[in-house]
Design an enzyme around this catalytic site. Structure first.
Site, mmCIF file in Angstrom:
data_model
loop_
_atom_site.group_PDB
_atom_site.id
_atom_site.type_symbol
_atom_site.label_atom_id
_atom_site.label_comp_id
_atom_site.label_asym_id
_atom_site.label_seq_id
_atom_site.Cartn_x
_atom_site.Cartn_y
_atom_site.Cartn_z
ATOM 1 N N HIS A 74 -9.486 1.229 4.906
ATOM 2 C CA HIS A 74 -8.230 1.433 5.642
ATOM 3 C C HIS A 74 -8.480 2.416 6.781
ATOM 4 C CE1 HIS A 74 -4.167 2.652 6.591
ATOM 5 N NE2 HIS A 74 -3.764 1.556 6.000
ATOM 6 N N GLU A 120 -5.393 -4.760 10.744
ATOM 7 C CA GLU A 120 -4.383 -3.725 10.922
ATOM 8 C C GLU A 120 -4.679 -2.922 12.189
ATOM 9 O OE1 GLU A 120 -2.346 -2.661 6.976
ATOM 10 O OE2 GLU A 120 -4.101 -1.396 7.186
ATOM 11 N N GLY A 162 2.793 -1.170 4.266
ATOM 12 C CA GLY A 162 2.826 0.232 3.872
ATOM 13 C C GLY A 162 4.237 0.673 3.531
ATOM 14 N N GLY A 163 4.901 1.303 4.488
ATOM 15 C CA GLY A 163 6.218 1.913 4.255
ATOM 16 C C GLY A 163 7.227 0.999 3.572
ATOM 17 N N SER A 206 3.404 -2.040 10.379
ATOM 18 C CA SER A 206 4.850 -2.113 10.646
ATOM 19 C C SER A 206 5.477 -3.458 10.278
ATOM 20 C CB SER A 206 5.149 -1.752 12.107
ATOM 21 O OG SER A 206 4.759 -0.403 12.366
ATOM 22 N N GLY A 247 2.571 2.331 10.771
ATOM 23 C CA GLY A 247 3.558 3.392 10.624
ATOM 24 C C GLY A 247 4.280 3.761 11.906
ATOM 25 N N ASN A 288 0.866 -1.181 0.000
ATOM 26 C CA ASN A 288 0.000 0.000 0.000
ATOM 27 C C ASN A 288 0.902 1.231 0.000
ATOM 28 O OD1 ASN A 288 -1.794 2.061 0.547
ATOM 29 N ND2 ASN A 288 -2.278 1.363 2.631
ATOM 30 N N TRP A 289 0.973 1.887 -1.151
ATOM 31 C CA TRP A 289 1.853 3.060 -1.245
ATOM 32 C C TRP A 289 1.253 4.304 -0.592
ATOM 33 C CZ3 TRP A 289 4.903 3.656 -6.526
ATOM 34 C CH2 TRP A 289 5.913 2.679 -6.563
ATOM 35 N N LYS A 290 -0.040 4.240 -0.248
ATOM 36 C CA LYS A 290 -0.715 5.416 0.328
ATOM 37 C C LYS A 290 -0.494 6.620 -0.591
ATOM 38 C CE LYS A 290 -0.124 3.289 4.806
ATOM 39 N NZ LYS A 290 -0.090 3.429 6.256
ATOM 40 N N GLU A 325 -6.898 4.837 7.818
ATOM 41 C CA GLU A 325 -6.669 6.248 7.479
ATOM 42 C C GLU A 325 -7.883 6.839 6.777
ATOM 43 O OE1 GLU A 325 -2.927 5.572 5.532
ATOM 44 O OE2 GLU A 325 -2.031 5.082 7.476
#
Ligand code: PGA
Length: 250
Positions: A93, A163, A230-231, A209, A169, A9-11, A95
């Site tokens: 998600h 999640e 994600g990251g 994470s 993150g 997930n590049w967000k 967010e």
């Protein structure tokens, strides 16, 4: 046999300059033993799908509108994403639940739209730190799963990502026992809704994470069929070792 799944997930990260990472990832795993999905921002879906064509890498999106078309300025529909080359879409998600006040009902509507468009819906759920500290995790997960999973969900068209909001993150992850407890709950609730066979085949991802350093430990946990990353999905050199760690369990 269920194919495990690693999803990235590049967000809100990524421009043309980052398409080299997509190309590298498409080349890096010519014959993977797991499914690989990368969800860049919508602006890159067409180009990413072109770069991933004829490779095992599938491209997805990060959200869709519940309607197929209409007067919804700024929104993107599931059929548009499919037309752009997406094969899946992340929905609900945390967010989006937080920044855009998305409810479980809306997430379920979006998942129905994804089904109609032939996209896999990756439905996300997770407790906040306050909910975990108040020992409400299991009831929050159960309520969110019941309300955001649409009728018509199958092992083929739906993936669930657990999640914990406090793990996204932050570099924090739940203990193996905490992840196993939640995944076990989700699996048993799915069995009630969909039947044992369908529930056993539906991929349950852990997200929050996940890094190359902890991926193998997370993939060893019962009822974890992959990860939503994600990251560590932004660079192929970080994402690839996570894919390899899942392959080692497949
Ligand atoms: P993270 O994000 O891997 O950067 O924690 C996970 C997610 O939000 O899907």
């Amino acid at each position: 046999m269920k194919r495990k799944l690693v999803a990235g997930n590049w967000k809100m990260h990524g421009t043309n300059a980052d398409l080299a990472e997509v190309a590298a990832l498409a080349r890096a795993h010519p014959d993977p033993r797991v499914d690989i999905l990368l969800c860049p921002p919508a602006t890159l879906v067409v180009q990413a799908a072109a770069l991933a064509a004829d490779s095992p890498l599938a491209i997805g999106a990060q959200d869709c509108h519940p309607a197929a078309s209409g007067a919804h300025t700024g929104d993107i529909s599931a059929p548009m994403l499919a037309d752009a080359g997406a094969r899946a879409v992340i929905l609900g998600h945390s967010e989006r639940r937080e920044n855009h006040h998305e409810s479980n009902d809306l997430v379920a509507d979006k998942a129905r739209a994804a089904q109609r468009a032939g996209l896999i819906a990756v439905i996300c759920l997770g407790e906040t730190l306050a909910e975990r500290e108040a020992a409400q995790t299991l009831e929050v997960i159960a309520a969110d799963l019941r309300a955001s999973l649409p009728e018509g969900a199958t092992a083929a068209n739906t993936v669930i990502a657990y999640e914990p909001v406090w793990a996204i993150g932050t570099g924090l992850t739940p203990t193996a026992a905490q992840i196993a407890e939640v995944h076990g709950l989700i699996r048993s609730l799915l069995a009630e809704r969909l039947g044992e066979g369908e529930a056993a085949g539906l991929r349950l991802l852990y997200g929050g994470s996940v890094k190359p350093a902890n991926a193998a430990d997370i993939f060893a946990i019962a009822d974890v069929d992959g990860a939503l990353v994600g990251g560590a999905s932004l660079k192929a050199e970080d994402f690839s070792p996570i894919i390899k760690a899942l392959e080692a369990t497949a």
